[in-house]
Design a protein around this motif. Sequence first.
Motif, PDB file in Angstrom:
ATOM      1  N   LEU B  70       0.832  -1.207   0.000  1.00  0.00           N
ATOM      2  CA  LEU B  70       0.000   0.000   0.000  1.00  0.00           C
ATOM      3  C   LEU B  70       0.864   1.253   0.000  1.00  0.00           C
ATOM      4  O   LEU B  70       0.620   2.205  -0.732  1.00  0.00           O
ATOM      5  CB  LEU B  70      -0.883   0.016   1.239  1.00  0.00           C
ATOM      6  N   LYS B  73       1.972   2.636  -3.174  1.00  0.00           N
ATOM      7  CA  LYS B  73       1.015   3.233  -4.115  1.00  0.00           C
ATOM      8  C   LYS B  73       0.247   4.345  -3.415  1.00  0.00           C
ATOM      9  O   LYS B  73      -0.928   4.183  -3.082  1.00  0.00           O
ATOM     10  CB  LYS B  73       0.036   2.166  -4.609  1.00  0.00           C
ATOM     11  N   PRO B  74       0.885   5.472  -3.203  1.00  0.00           N
ATOM     12  CA  PRO B  74       0.282   6.518  -2.378  1.00  0.00           C
ATOM     13  C   PRO B  74      -0.926   7.168  -3.033  1.00  0.00           C
ATOM     14  O   PRO B  74      -1.630   7.942  -2.384  1.00  0.00           O
ATOM     15  CB  PRO B  74       1.412   7.527  -2.186  1.00  0.00           C
ATOM     16  N   LEU B  76      -3.510   5.495  -4.031  1.00  0.00           N
ATOM     17  CA  LEU B  76      -4.709   4.713  -3.694  1.00  0.00           C
ATOM     18  C   LEU B  76      -5.389   5.245  -2.440  1.00  0.00           C
ATOM     19  O   LEU B  76      -4.779   5.926  -1.625  1.00  0.00           O
ATOM     20  CB  LEU B  76      -4.328   3.254  -3.472  1.00  0.00           C
ATOM     21  N   SER B  77      -6.633   4.861  -2.286  1.00  0.00           N
ATOM     22  CA  SER B  77      -7.337   5.131  -1.036  1.00  0.00           C
ATOM     23  C   SER B  77      -6.702   4.298   0.074  1.00  0.00           C
ATOM     24  O   SER B  77      -6.200   3.202  -0.172  1.00  0.00           O
ATOM     25  CB  SER B  77      -8.799   4.753  -1.174  1.00  0.00           C
ATOM     26  N   CYS B  78      -6.766   4.793   1.247  1.00  0.00           N
ATOM     27  CA  CYS B  78      -6.138   4.038   2.329  1.00  0.00           C
ATOM     28  C   CYS B  78      -7.133   3.134   3.033  1.00  0.00           C
ATOM     29  O   CYS B  78      -6.880   2.656   4.114  1.00  0.00           O
ATOM     30  CB  CYS B  78      -5.439   4.961   3.317  1.00  0.00           C
TER      31      CYS B  78
END
Lengths: 131, 131
Positions: B70, B73-74, B76-78
């Motif tokens: 995760l 891939k900053p 993306l939604s967390c």
Amino acid sequence: MMSIGTLSKQSGVHIETIRYYERAGVLPKARRAPNGRRIYGKEDAGRLAFVRHARELGFELVSVRALLALQEKPELSCKAASDLASAQLSAVESRLSRLTVLRDELRRMVRACKNGRVVDCRVIDALTNMR
Amino acid sequence: MMSIGTLSKQSGVHIETIRYYERAGVLPKARRAPNGRRIYGKEDAGRLAFVRHARELGFELVSVRALLALQEKPELSCKAASDLASAQLSAVESRLSRLTVLRDELRRMVRACKNGRVVDCRVIDALTNMR
DNA sequence: GTTTGCTTCTGTAGTCGCTACAGGATCTAT
DNA sequence: ATAGATCCTGTAGCGACTACAGAAGCAAAC
């Protein structure tokens, strides 16, 4: 008198685990039917329950063996048993306080992440910039 | 730039564990000096700290790998990160409540055993006649 | 009486997260 | 040059199971 499958269902302990306990010396070598299959009585079910309960309380198998050894010498003082339980108690207490800290931190993390982007994510951030 | 030994001392993580983390894919394949030895920089120390902290919070290595993916891939939604943390949180909460029950039972056991004989010992008794 | 399918047997290997070697190479210090 | 520290790979061990493989036995339907 019952088969290993029946004991397993009754106790909720996997067959393999029951056999493992026998191998590990926390259950006695099971009596065998003429066909070679293990047969168990009430006493065995009780001992299995003892083992399971001790395991659930966090006792390791070495401690379970120690408790069982004590059980077999009822003339001895129970100081050893109480010592084991005390040791177990302080281990549990320290796990409890550690877990409480973790829970608070996780709560903070979850609260801080309101479905923003990962780049702002406090979950990952909390793990990255700690202390 | 530092050796694995220095990183180990600095982080308090065993050398073998650092190599294990590399093998397990939670640390990248380390850069090597011409002599074949691993060399680490600040970034590696940070990532190791991330892994350790996550482990201390009870995340398994698969979850650590997921969190790291995760992190890379900053955009993306967390949500995924927060889901992982929530799962971790409820696991911790259930362990907490179980442990509290155990602590109370162990306390009762210890209190009930005032160095009598094993035959009267409440520690063993509590384990035998449960529920 | 045989075929199906369930249970059990032994023995071994896999799991997780390390930890601990063995045996060899290479570095640093005297 | 030699000693001792550090590093390398690779493998095996730990605890407490869990999961198979392959064989044997058993109970019941056909």
